[in-house]
Design a protein around this motif. Structure first.
Motif, mmCIF file in Angstrom:
data_model
loop_
_atom_site.group_PDB
_atom_site.id
_atom_site.type_symbol
_atom_site.label_atom_id
_atom_site.label_comp_id
_atom_site.label_asym_id
_atom_site.label_seq_id
_atom_site.Cartn_x
_atom_site.Cartn_y
_atom_site.Cartn_z
ATOM 1 N N ARG A 100 -53.103 -49.899 12.135
ATOM 2 C CA ARG A 100 -52.634 -49.447 12.885
ATOM 3 C C ARG A 100 -53.430 -48.660 13.401
ATOM 4 N NH1 ARG A 100 -48.114 -46.864 8.504
ATOM 5 N NH2 ARG A 100 -46.070 -48.171 9.390
ATOM 6 N N GLY A 101 -54.430 -47.953 13.115
ATOM 7 C CA GLY A 101 -55.158 -47.174 13.743
ATOM 8 C C GLY A 101 -55.657 -47.754 15.341
ATOM 9 N N VAL A 105 -54.321 -45.774 18.013
ATOM 10 C CA VAL A 105 -55.646 -44.824 18.470
ATOM 11 C C VAL A 105 -56.841 -45.472 18.736
ATOM 12 C CG1 VAL A 105 -57.399 -42.850 17.406
ATOM 13 C CG2 VAL A 105 -54.290 -43.722 16.829
ATOM 14 N N SER A 106 -57.199 -46.184 18.655
ATOM 15 C CA SER A 106 -58.670 -46.973 18.801
ATOM 16 C C SER A 106 -58.236 -47.676 20.027
ATOM 17 C CB SER A 106 -59.139 -47.809 17.996
ATOM 18 O OG SER A 106 -60.739 -48.022 18.165
ATOM 19 N N LEU A 107 -57.747 -48.162 20.617
ATOM 20 C CA LEU A 107 -57.284 -49.077 21.467
ATOM 21 C C LEU A 107 -57.244 -48.180 22.759
ATOM 22 C CD1 LEU A 107 -56.230 -52.169 20.774
ATOM 23 C CD2 LEU A 107 -58.627 -51.967 21.927
ATOM 24 N N SER A 134 -52.605 -44.388 29.081
ATOM 25 C CA SER A 134 -53.557 -45.065 27.627
ATOM 26 C C SER A 134 -53.697 -43.049 26.492
ATOM 27 C CB SER A 134 -55.040 -45.606 27.548
ATOM 28 O OG SER A 134 -54.834 -45.723 28.253
ATOM 29 N N LEU A 135 -53.842 -42.361 27.326
ATOM 30 C CA LEU A 135 -54.157 -41.209 26.975
ATOM 31 C C LEU A 135 -52.639 -40.723 26.031
ATOM 32 C CD1 LEU A 135 -55.671 -38.373 26.605
ATOM 33 C CD2 LEU A 135 -55.854 -37.575 28.667
ATOM 34 N N GLY A 140 -50.091 -39.415 20.672
ATOM 35 C CA GLY A 140 -49.181 -40.272 20.238
ATOM 36 C C GLY A 140 -49.186 -40.674 18.873
ATOM 37 N N GLY A 141 -50.445 -42.001 19.098
ATOM 38 C CA GLY A 141 -50.799 -42.583 17.772
ATOM 39 C C GLY A 141 -51.207 -41.194 17.073
ATOM 40 N N LEU A 142 -52.386 -39.673 17.809
ATOM 41 C CA LEU A 142 -53.176 -38.935 16.993
ATOM 42 C C LEU A 142 -51.898 -38.730 15.765
ATOM 43 C CD1 LEU A 142 -55.571 -37.387 18.847
ATOM 44 C CD2 LEU A 142 -56.203 -39.542 16.712
ATOM 45 N N LYS A 143 -50.593 -38.545 16.393
ATOM 46 C CA LYS A 143 -49.987 -38.013 15.417
ATOM 47 C C LYS A 143 -49.532 -37.997 14.353
ATOM 48 C CE LYS A 143 -47.443 -35.388 19.697
ATOM 49 N NZ LYS A 143 -46.761 -35.257 20.419
#
Ligand SMILES: N[C@@H](CCC(=O)N[C@@H](CS)C(=O)NCC(=O)O)C(=O)O
Length: 210
Positions: A100-101, A105-107, A134-135, A140-143
């Motif tokens: 998931r990370g 987030v990472s990619l 991407s940003l 969204g991933g950080l949420k």
């Protein structure tokens, strides 16, 4: 063993970070200059198969690419401290958060920098639209991360694991374009500060002036 890497780059940094957490000091580090195309020479391509770092070359000539594959190999060679899980359940949850990370987030953050930092134009056919998308995806991933970190100190276990290293290495690459985790995601801010404060965070980074 020889590790081919380059300072600052997020994927090699995962391996350098894991090596620092485990105190691995007996691997020769060969630093390649990507801007000069040192990862595109016929000899390197023959060994790596792709023009990418990191690559770990074993003493028997086996060459391993993919940062997580290298980390997993090093975990079996240097098992402590454990970063990939001690039981089937823990291993599965770490794998889950690592994937998931990586994807959420990472990619996205790595792509955001590749498509917007002027120096990356040497490596990427840049698209402002891709940088923006991407940003947006990364935020969204950080949420998702913030919700998880509301009641977990670390992403996947009661200690730092490879899931934290993989996720943070991509997120922290955002600093190249002055990205900082938003204050309205306080759990991500707290976790990112804790990651940055670990001595291993300096591994794979340019040496600081004394
Ligand atoms: N999935 C690979 C990605 C490796 C990768 O993309 N490495 C970047 C540096 S972070 C690279 O070598 N880029 C060279 C280029 O773009 O020409 C891994 O996890 O190791």
């Amino acid at each position: 063993m020889k590790l081919y890497d380059t300072p600052l780059a997020p994927n090699p940094r995962r391996v350098r970070w894991l090596m620092a957490e485990k105190g691995i000091e007996d691997i020769e580090v060969v630093s390649l200059n990507l801007m000069e195309g040192q990862h595109k020479t016929p000899d390197y391509l023959r060994k790596a198969g792709l023009a990418n770092v990191p690559m770990l070359e074993l003493d028997d000539g086996t060459c391993i690419t993919e940062s997580v594959a290298i980390c997993r190999y090093l975990e079996s060679r240097y098992p402590e401290p454990n970063l990939f899980g001690r039981s089937p359940e823990e291993t599965a949850v770490i794998e889950m958060w690592m994937r998931r990370g990586e994807m959420l987030v990472s990619l996205p953050f790595m792509n955001m920098v590749r498509h917007s930092h002027p120096a990356m134009a040497a490596l990427e056919s840049q698209s402002p639209e891709m940088a923006e998308r991407s940003l947006k995806g990364g935020l969204g991933g950080l949420k998702v991360l913030d919700r998880r970190l509301a009641d977990h100190e670390w992403l996947a276990a009661d200690r730092l694991t490879i899931a934290d290293i993989v996720t943070f290495s991509g997120l922290d690459f955002g600093r190249m374009v002055k990205f900082k985790p938003p204050e309205d995601l306080p759990n991500v801010v707290r976790w990112a500060d804790a990651m940055r404060e670990r001595p291993a965070a300096q591994a794979g980074m340019p040496k600081r002036a004394a």
